[in-house]
Motif scaffolding. Structure first.
Motif, PDB file in Angstrom:
ATOM      1  N   ILE A   6       0.859  -1.182   0.000  1.00  0.00           N
ATOM      2  CA  ILE A   6       0.000   0.000   0.000  1.00  0.00           C
ATOM      3  C   ILE A   6       0.894   1.230   0.000  1.00  0.00           C
ATOM      4  O   ILE A   6       1.810   1.330   0.824  1.00  0.00           O
ATOM      5  CB  ILE A   6      -0.900   0.017   1.236  1.00  0.00           C
ATOM      6  N   SER A   7       0.647   2.147  -0.917  1.00  0.00           N
ATOM      7  CA  SER A   7       1.338   3.437  -0.927  1.00  0.00           C
ATOM      8  C   SER A   7       0.322   4.514  -0.584  1.00  0.00           C
ATOM      9  O   SER A   7      -0.744   4.586  -1.196  1.00  0.00           O
ATOM     10  CB  SER A   7       1.939   3.722  -2.305  1.00  0.00           C
ATOM     11  N   ILE A   8       0.670   5.324   0.396  1.00  0.00           N
ATOM     12  CA  ILE A   8      -0.212   6.388   0.856  1.00  0.00           C
ATOM     13  C   ILE A   8       0.515   7.707   0.671  1.00  0.00           C
ATOM     14  O   ILE A   8       1.644   7.874   1.146  1.00  0.00           O
ATOM     15  CB  ILE A   8      -0.580   6.206   2.346  1.00  0.00           C
ATOM     16  N   PHE A   9      -0.102   8.628  -0.031  1.00  0.00           N
ATOM     17  CA  PHE A   9       0.485   9.943  -0.248  1.00  0.00           C
ATOM     18  C   PHE A   9       0.035  10.837   0.901  1.00  0.00           C
ATOM     19  O   PHE A   9      -1.166  11.004   1.127  1.00  0.00           O
ATOM     20  CB  PHE A   9       0.048  10.496  -1.604  1.00  0.00           C
ATOM     21  N   ILE A  10       1.006  11.362   1.633  1.00  0.00           N
ATOM     22  CA  ILE A  10       0.676  12.175   2.801  1.00  0.00           C
ATOM     23  C   ILE A  10       1.429  13.501   2.748  1.00  0.00           C
ATOM     24  O   ILE A  10       2.538  13.581   2.238  1.00  0.00           O
ATOM     25  CB  ILE A  10       0.981  11.437   4.122  1.00  0.00           C
ATOM     26  N   GLU A  11       0.788  14.529   3.273  1.00  0.00           N
ATOM     27  CA  GLU A  11       1.441  15.829   3.367  1.00  0.00           C
ATOM     28  C   GLU A  11       2.599  15.735   4.349  1.00  0.00           C
ATOM     29  O   GLU A  11       2.519  15.028   5.352  1.00  0.00           O
ATOM     30  CB  GLU A  11       0.450  16.882   3.874  1.00  0.00           C
ATOM     31  N   ILE A  44       5.652   9.667   0.726  1.00  0.00           N
ATOM     32  CA  ILE A  44       5.023   8.423   0.304  1.00  0.00           C
ATOM     33  C   ILE A  44       5.324   7.397   1.386  1.00  0.00           C
ATOM     34  O   ILE A  44       6.478   7.071   1.642  1.00  0.00           O
ATOM     35  CB  ILE A  44       5.556   7.934  -1.051  1.00  0.00           C
ATOM     36  N   LEU A  45       4.259   6.951   2.020  1.00  0.00           N
ATOM     37  CA  LEU A  45       4.360   5.915   3.035  1.00  0.00           C
ATOM     38  C   LEU A  45       4.014   4.599   2.364  1.00  0.00           C
ATOM     39  O   LEU A  45       2.900   4.432   1.857  1.00  0.00           O
ATOM     40  CB  LEU A  45       3.385   6.218   4.180  1.00  0.00           C
ATOM     41  N   ARG A  46       4.979   3.704   2.336  1.00  0.00           N
ATOM     42  CA  ARG A  46       4.751   2.388   1.731  1.00  0.00           C
ATOM     43  C   ARG A  46       4.640   1.374   2.866  1.00  0.00           C
ATOM     44  O   ARG A  46       5.506   1.309   3.732  1.00  0.00           O
ATOM     45  CB  ARG A  46       5.900   2.032   0.797  1.00  0.00           C
ATOM     46  N   LEU A  47       3.573   0.589   2.825  1.00  0.00           N
ATOM     47  CA  LEU A  47       3.285  -0.354   3.899  1.00  0.00           C
ATOM     48  C   LEU A  47       3.017  -1.750   3.373  1.00  0.00           C
ATOM     49  O   LEU A  47       2.381  -1.924   2.335  1.00  0.00           O
ATOM     50  CB  LEU A  47       2.031   0.074   4.673  1.00  0.00           C
TER      51      LEU A  47
END
Length: 143
Positions: A6-11, A44-47
């Motif tokens: 999962i890649s989450i785009f975060i400020e 980019i938080l990759r989980l």
């Protein structure tokens, strides 16, 4: 065979990472591995999580920009040169590694590497032929 990442785009602002991890905590989603990269404005938080489909659904419901990507996971001896063996195989087959991150496990002497490559099928064939074990999705999700 492929692991769902999962890649989450975060400020890139104070508390934004906490907001994401709190959503996962509140829904009992366990994080197996992670990588965070950033620029001045966003990260980019990759989980790798225990239940990627459920995590994506929950994160999207909570306003997160989320994407799933197929990545590979390999298990290596946790010793000097372990990673080099796999990287050498991919280089010899002209397979580019876009990014990777590693974590150790509860299992003795094993390090796991999550990697995004330009061609999953060629990478699987090359690594398998070299005797480098690929980790099955269910084994990662259950850790």
């Amino acid at each position: 065979m492929y692991i769902k990442q999962i890649s989450i785009f975060i400020e890139n602002t104070p508390g934004r990472l906490h907001a994401v991890t709190k959503i996962l905590r509140d829904h009992d989603i366990d994080i197996r591995a992670l990588s965070l990269s950033d620029t001045n404005d966003f990260g980019i938080l990759r989980l790798i999580v225990a239940d990627p489909d459920e995590a994506c659904r929950i994160l999207k419901e909570n306003g997160c920009t989320v994407r799933q990507t197929d990545v590979l996971a390999i298990g290596l001896k946790d010793q000097p040169g372990g990673l080099d063996t796999a990287v050498q195989v991919l280089a010899a087959h002209q397979i580019n590694i876009e990014y990777l991150y590693a974590f150790v496990s509860r299992y003795h002497d094993t390090a796991y590497v999550i990697m995004r490559v330009e061609d999953n099928e060629r990478a699987v064939a090359a690594l398998s032929a070299a005797g480098i074990p690929l980790v099955q999705p269910e084994d990662i999700y259950r850790m």
